[in-house]
Design a protein around this motif. Structure first.
Motif, PDB file in Angstrom:
ATOM      1  N   LEU A  16     -79.979  72.614  23.811  1.00  0.00           N
ATOM      2  CA  LEU A  16     -80.230  71.066  23.999  1.00  0.00           C
ATOM      3  C   LEU A  16     -82.130  71.416  24.068  1.00  0.00           C
ATOM      4  O   LEU A  16     -82.776  70.588  23.707  1.00  0.00           O
ATOM      5  CB  LEU A  16     -79.709  71.348  25.825  1.00  0.00           C
ATOM      6  N   ILE A  17     -82.713  72.078  24.391  1.00  0.00           N
ATOM      7  CA  ILE A  17     -84.277  72.493  24.135  1.00  0.00           C
ATOM      8  C   ILE A  17     -84.711  72.789  24.068  1.00  0.00           C
ATOM      9  O   ILE A  17     -85.413  71.369  22.782  1.00  0.00           O
ATOM     10  CB  ILE A  17     -84.875  73.430  25.586  1.00  0.00           C
ATOM     11  N   THR A  18     -83.510  72.970  22.106  1.00  0.00           N
ATOM     12  CA  THR A  18     -84.525  73.292  21.208  1.00  0.00           C
ATOM     13  C   THR A  18     -84.912  72.200  20.201  1.00  0.00           C
ATOM     14  O   THR A  18     -85.489  72.218  19.688  1.00  0.00           O
ATOM     15  CB  THR A  18     -83.705  74.539  19.760  1.00  0.00           C
ATOM     16  N   ASP A  19     -83.582  71.691  20.605  1.00  0.00           N
ATOM     17  CA  ASP A  19     -82.973  70.089  19.256  1.00  0.00           C
ATOM     18  C   ASP A  19     -83.691  69.014  20.610  1.00  0.00           C
ATOM     19  O   ASP A  19     -84.437  68.256  19.295  1.00  0.00           O
ATOM     20  CB  ASP A  19     -81.637  69.579  20.132  1.00  0.00           C
ATOM     21  N   ALA A  20     -84.402  69.286  21.555  1.00  0.00           N
ATOM     22  CA  ALA A  20     -85.304  67.999  22.091  1.00  0.00           C
ATOM     23  C   ALA A  20     -87.023  69.063  21.460  1.00  0.00           C
ATOM     24  O   ALA A  20     -87.782  68.304  21.387  1.00  0.00           O
ATOM     25  CB  ALA A  20     -85.579  68.188  23.589  1.00  0.00           C
ATOM     26  N   LEU A  74     -90.419  68.973  28.176  1.00  0.00           N
ATOM     27  CA  LEU A  74     -89.113  67.808  27.882  1.00  0.00           C
ATOM     28  C   LEU A  74     -89.326  66.764  29.330  1.00  0.00           C
ATOM     29  O   LEU A  74     -88.819  65.994  29.761  1.00  0.00           O
ATOM     30  CB  LEU A  74     -88.425  68.807  28.979  1.00  0.00           C
ATOM     31  N   GLU A  75     -90.263  66.833  30.222  1.00  0.00           N
ATOM     32  CA  GLU A  75     -90.698  65.941  31.385  1.00  0.00           C
ATOM     33  C   GLU A  75     -90.062  64.630  30.891  1.00  0.00           C
ATOM     34  O   GLU A  75     -89.079  63.719  31.495  1.00  0.00           O
ATOM     35  CB  GLU A  75     -91.957  65.915  31.615  1.00  0.00           C
ATOM     36  N   PRO A  76     -90.472  63.839  29.751  1.00  0.00           N
ATOM     37  CA  PRO A  76     -89.999  62.468  29.504  1.00  0.00           C
ATOM     38  C   PRO A  76     -88.561  62.247  29.325  1.00  0.00           C
ATOM     39  O   PRO A  76     -88.137  61.335  29.676  1.00  0.00           O
ATOM     40  CB  PRO A  76     -90.605  62.124  27.957  1.00  0.00           C
ATOM     41  N   TYR A  77     -88.234  63.756  28.821  1.00  0.00           N
ATOM     42  CA  TYR A  77     -86.311  63.633  28.671  1.00  0.00           C
ATOM     43  C   TYR A  77     -85.794  63.419  29.889  1.00  0.00           C
ATOM     44  O   TYR A  77     -84.197  62.815  30.431  1.00  0.00           O
ATOM     45  CB  TYR A  77     -86.519  64.738  28.147  1.00  0.00           C
ATOM     46  N   ALA A  78     -86.419  63.676  31.189  1.00  0.00           N
ATOM     47  CA  ALA A  78     -85.288  63.051  32.015  1.00  0.00           C
ATOM     48  C   ALA A  78     -85.283  61.661  32.686  1.00  0.00           C
ATOM     49  O   ALA A  78     -84.452  61.465  33.242  1.00  0.00           O
ATOM     50  CB  ALA A  78     -86.644  63.744  33.174  1.00  0.00           C
ATOM     51  N   GLU A  79     -85.632  60.933  31.567  1.00  0.00           N
ATOM     52  CA  GLU A  79     -85.165  59.692  31.662  1.00  0.00           C
ATOM     53  C   GLU A  79     -84.786  58.791  31.365  1.00  0.00           C
ATOM     54  O   GLU A  79     -84.361  57.839  31.142  1.00  0.00           O
ATOM     55  CB  GLU A  79     -87.120  58.704  31.469  1.00  0.00           C
ATOM     56  N   ASP A  80     -84.579  59.903  30.089  1.00  0.00           N
ATOM     57  CA  ASP A  80     -83.462  60.066  28.860  1.00  0.00           C
ATOM     58  C   ASP A  80     -82.087  59.969  29.124  1.00  0.00           C
ATOM     59  O   ASP A  80     -81.507  60.951  29.289  1.00  0.00           O
ATOM     60  CB  ASP A  80     -83.742  60.308  27.326  1.00  0.00           C
ATOM     61  N   ARG A 118     -81.929  64.087  36.787  1.00  0.00           N
ATOM     62  CA  ARG A 118     -83.723  64.199  36.644  1.00  0.00           C
ATOM     63  C   ARG A 118     -84.385  64.799  37.171  1.00  0.00           C
ATOM     64  O   ARG A 118     -85.324  66.172  37.058  1.00  0.00           O
ATOM     65  CB  ARG A 118     -83.235  62.403  37.666  1.00  0.00           C
ATOM     66  N   SER A 119     -83.783  65.433  38.961  1.00  0.00           N
ATOM     67  CA  SER A 119     -84.632  66.533  39.562  1.00  0.00           C
ATOM     68  C   SER A 119     -83.865  67.793  39.144  1.00  0.00           C
ATOM     69  O   SER A 119     -85.019  68.743  38.296  1.00  0.00           O
ATOM     70  CB  SER A 119     -83.790  67.077  40.385  1.00  0.00           C
ATOM     71  N   ALA A 120     -83.272  68.088  37.959  1.00  0.00           N
ATOM     72  CA  ALA A 120     -82.751  69.193  37.811  1.00  0.00           C
ATOM     73  C   ALA A 120     -83.529  69.599  36.430  1.00  0.00           C
ATOM     74  O   ALA A 120     -83.702  70.430  35.912  1.00  0.00           O
ATOM     75  CB  ALA A 120     -81.832  69.543  37.264  1.00  0.00           C
ATOM     76  N   ILE A 121     -83.484  68.477  35.101  1.00  0.00           N
ATOM     77  CA  ILE A 121     -83.841  68.194  34.518  1.00  0.00           C
ATOM     78  C   ILE A 121     -86.033  69.105  34.952  1.00  0.00           C
ATOM     79  O   ILE A 121     -86.847  69.901  34.169  1.00  0.00           O
ATOM     80  CB  ILE A 121     -84.245  67.509  33.565  1.00  0.00           C
ATOM     81  N   LEU A 122     -86.543  67.817  35.472  1.00  0.00           N
ATOM     82  CA  LEU A 122     -87.527  68.230  36.157  1.00  0.00           C
ATOM     83  C   LEU A 122     -88.414  69.682  36.576  1.00  0.00           C
ATOM     84  O   LEU A 122     -89.172  70.235  36.395  1.00  0.00           O
ATOM     85  CB  LEU A 122     -88.017  67.536  36.890  1.00  0.00           C
ATOM     86  N   ASN A 123     -87.095  70.735  36.491  1.00  0.00           N
ATOM     87  CA  ASN A 123     -87.264  71.938  37.529  1.00  0.00           C
ATOM     88  C   ASN A 123     -87.529  72.615  36.108  1.00  0.00           C
ATOM     89  O   ASN A 123     -88.373  72.805  36.765  1.00  0.00           O
ATOM     90  CB  ASN A 123     -85.683  72.796  38.462  1.00  0.00           C
TER      91      ASN A 123
END
Ligand code: NTF
Length: 806
Positions: free
Chosen positions: A475-479, A494-500, A774-779
């Motif tokens: 998932l990270i590599t895709d982004a 990845l931060e912007p993806y927390a809203e995606d 959202r929190s988990a992604i930001l972590n």
């Protein structure tokens, strides 16, 4: 791929001596491991040759422990061969995952300290920094834990039994290590000198292991020493018929590398342990001088070629050893030798617990290493002279700072020796380094301005993200595209993806996938499972009172009480599965009682229909690196609940955050830095702060007052005391309960209410799926700082001055 299949079958036929159709899984695993190591061989030989040609300065990492984890997956990752191998094996009708599962991990460490060493050598190889890791090839690593009636039982860890395809023994490069005997003085050119006449000796045989960098063409070396007798047996005694006596010396010698001491944080001052320490350090220093340096090397320049990094106090006996080599063996003048030695060592401290700071009685040290004791005395005399010069005859200060303690018995304080000799001393997280300066070694901090620094720990993203969590990695590599795995700060992108929304959906799917994967592992190994829709709440780490597994238990008991007392309806609580993983030192009574209580609570809760589908407690035995790689990626909530000021850093906390778990934690160790990075909204902070802990101790801590005044706590403790979890028997957990009520050295009761409140907040947050994701992604996005590559860069820039060498 055809090339791979040919090589693999060749290894199977010619290496294992079996045909594919008759081969066992172990045959196949061994053949595969040997095939893969062939692919690394050219890089390894190339690294060694370039190292010899460039004579670049390198790190000699001295560590009594390396908690490596399985090797095969990491070797495949480093070579980039995973896909080819998987397909090739499939063509032979073999499943790669099955072979990977066949590997017994080398558990040559207890916990955080040993795992950190393994992460560091991985990072150095990946960063192309010259490094040799030195340590001990324990025949038995950390014990295998089983439970009988809920109590821990230790089994020997016979990790070598089915073959050890990753090691290369080099008996021809053995070193002799001497012990005991006496010293004598003699005169040479008008000066009085000292020499050591040892009483006995053993051979140290090196075993080399590859430490592959991540797809960068470099392979560093881990060199672990095994002890054997200098003479296999006494032929004269053998011929006379006393076979047991004839091999006695052999058995004695081989005991030195027989077994890892299973004590974490509370070392026992046992003679065999000092033997182990001197054994590997002496062999390593000689090895470096004899085999890594060119034959005509002028040791005056040793600091330009090597820095010996002391991983805690275990290898500190290396300081007088290098002095002895320089002065006694190489005829250096004492002062010159001391100038060299001081530049060649640096020391990392990993603890604050007073009982973990090693001391060796002068009596024991003098018997085992008489010459080293003399050297330590002289180092101390000259050091105390310097102190007097600075501060005058401040006897109290002199006594405080002396490397030799007088009470309760005359002994050598190894941390002080390391501090006096080390060019730098570092703690392992900001708070820890600060407390080290302010509380543990304040006199030394004053005396040596600039010597004390912080290097916050880190973990290798290769093993703990890429290998452990392929789904998240994809998932990270895709982004982000490739490259983040060696430049982990890039996770910020990845931060912007927390809203995606789409990304969030995929992120949740990754967690769900990892939970199912964990569930399958648990079904296979223990017949237990994880429920998909449960919040997965995980506490995995060594069992120690300061880490407060008991506080976690009090939370579980409180939830259980809330339901069974009718205070809340089962449907109103967030369903949770709790996972514990923890080994207790075999001699640590209270830790073992806590293990027993976890299992006891688990049995009752898991069997009670009143909480079915709502609460579940799992305690898979024998938590190790292999299990960590499955548990951590599945976790929703990471428990980091040590009493503030006691956990030096923690590294599990970093692994969880990087894998998208939210932390519930105290203001302790690296938790503080994690919270600063991820932000207060994405971290559940609770509990006393370190200065508050100190203040409470100072005013007199009365745990029972918390029990008296907090109803929830009162009820939870009463349930344990009344025998709810011990079939009505009040005696079983008596010791544990009294300890909590009347001692509670680590203030579980004082932090109980804050912890329960924070857990109630966790429930609320978890119900808001969107917010939680959202929190988990930001972590994940904000914790790239915790790559061990960053730790290594700090050591390199500020302590070692060992740039990459290509
Ligand atoms: C451990 N120390 C600490 O307890 C952890 O907080 C830390 O993360 C690791 O070291 C790595 O730095 C020990 O194991 C020991 F032995 F020093 F007590």
């Amino acid at each position: 791929m055809d090339g791979f299949i040919r090589e693999f079958l060749r290894e199977l036929n010619f290496g294992q001596g079996v045909a594919l159709s008759f081969s066992s899984i172990n045959d196949q695993y061994l053949a595969l491991a040997r095939t893969v190591r062939h692919y690394l061989m050219a890089r390894w030989l190339g690294t060694l040759r370039r190292q010899f040609e460039t004579q670049a300065k390198g790190v000699a990492y001295l560590s009594a422990e390396y908690l490596l984890g399985r090797q095969l997956g990491n070797a495949l990752l480093a070579t980039g061969l995973t896909d080819i191998v998987e397909e090739g094996l499939a063509k032979c009708g073999i499943d790669l995952a099955t072979l990977r599962a066949q590997e017994v991990e080398p558990g040559l460490g207890n916990g955080g300290l040993g795992r950190l060493a393994a992460c560091f050598i991985d990072s150095l190889a990946t960063m192309s920094v010259p490094c040799v890791g030195y340590g001990i090839r324990y025949e038995y690593g950390i014990f295998r834990q089983t439970f009988e009636d809920g109590r821990q039982v230790e089994q020997p860890d016979n990790w070598l039994a089915l073959g050890s395809p990753w090691e290369f023994p080099h008996p021809e490069a053995a070193q002799i290590v001497n012990f005991a005997g006496h010293t004598e003085t003699y005169e040479e050119d008008g000066t009085v000198r000292s020499r050591w006449i040892p009483g006995w000796s053993v051979q140290a045989i090196p075993y080399n292991y590859m430490v592959p960098g991540y797809q960068n063409g470099r392979v560093n070396t881990l060199r672990l020493w095994s002890a054997v007798a200098t003479n296999a047996f006494d032929l004269r005694i053998f011929n006379s018929g006393d076979y047991a006596e004839a091999v006695r010396a052999q058995t004695f010698a081989e005991n030195i590398s027989k077994v890892l001491y299973p004590e974490d944080s509370t070392p026992q001052g046992k003679e065999l342990r000092l033997q182990q320490q001197y054994f590997f350090v002496s062999a390593s220093i000689h090895d470096f001088i004899d085999n890594v340096l060119p034959a005509d090397f002028d040791l005056t320049h040793l600091p330009d070629r090597v820095i010996f990094q002391l991983n805690d106090t275990h290898p500190v006996i290396g300081v007088p050893e290098l002095m002895r080599v320089l002065v006694d063996e190489k005829d250096f003048d004492w002062d010159d030798a001391w100038e060299i030695t001081k530049k060649c060592f640096a020391y990392t401290c990993h603890t604050l617990l007073p009982e973990a700071l090693e001391v060796w009685s002068v009596d024991l040290l003098g018997r085992l290493l008489p010459r080293h004791l003399e050297i330590i005395y002289r180092i101390n005399d000259e050091f105390l002279d310097e102190v007097r010069e600075r501060f005058g005859d401040d006897e109290l200060r002199i006594r405080r700072m002396s490397i030799i303690a007088e009470h309760p018995e005359r002994s050598v304080r190894m941390a002080y020796l390391a501090t006096v000799a080390g060019s730098k001393v570092n703690g392992v997280a900001e708070l820890h380094s600060q407390l080290l300066r302010d509380k543990v070694l304040p006199d030394f901090d004053e005396f040596y301005p600039g010597k004390f620094i912080n290097v916050t720990n880190g973990v290798t993203p290769r093993r703990f993200i890429r290998l452990a969590n392929p789904a998240l990695s994809e998932l990270i590599t895709d982004a982000l595209g490739v490259g983040w795995l060696t430049d982990l700060e890039r996770l910020r992108e990845l931060e912007p993806y927390a809203e995606d929304e789409e990304f969030k959906e995929r992120f949740r799917a990754v967690k769900a996938h990892n939970k199912r994967r964990l569930s399958r592992v648990l079904v296979d190994r223990d017949g237990t499972s994880v429920d998909d829709d449960h919040l997965l709440d995980v506490m995995v780490k060594r069992l120690h009172e300061y880490k407060r597994q008991t506080l976690k238990l009090l939370h579980i008991v409180t939830l259980y009480d809330r339901i069974t007392s009718g205070e809340v309806k089962p449907a109103d609580i967030v369903p949770r599965t709790f996972i514990f993983g923890a080994k207790a030192a075999p001699g640590y009574r209270m830790a073992k009682e806590i293990i027993h209580l976890i299992n006891a609570v688990g049995s009752v809760v898991n069997a009670d229909p009143a909480v079915e589908g709502r609460l579940k407690v799992l305690f898979p035995p024998n938590y190790n690196v292999t299990l960590a790689e499955k548990v951590i990626p599945a976790a929703d909530l990471s428990e980091q609940i040590s009493l503030a000021g006691k956990e030096a850093s923690g590294t599990g906390n970093m692994k969880f955050a990087l894998n998208g778990a939210l932390t519930i934690g105290t203001d302790d160790g690296a938790n503080i830095e994690i919270r600063e990075l991820v932000g207060d909204d994405n971290f559940f902070l609770f509990g006393l702060l370190e200065p508050e802990v100190e203040a409470l101790y100072a005013k007199g801590y009365v745990p029972s007052s918390f029990y008296e005044s907090d109803e929830g706590l009162h009820r939870a403790i009463d349930m344990i005391a009344r025998g709810t979890f011990s079939g009505g028997d009040r005696g079983v957990f008596d010791g544990l309960v009294s300890n909590l009520l009347y001692d509670d050295r680590f203030m579980a009761l004082a932090d109980y209410r804050a912890y329960i409140d924070a857990q109630d907040e966790v429930d609320k947050a978890y119900l808001d799926e969107d917010r939680w994701t959202r929190s988990a992604i930001l972590n994940v996005a904000r914790t790239g700082f915790f790559s061990s590559d960053r730790s290594m860069r700090n050591y390199i820039d500020r302590i070692w001055h060992t740039p990459p060498s290509f």
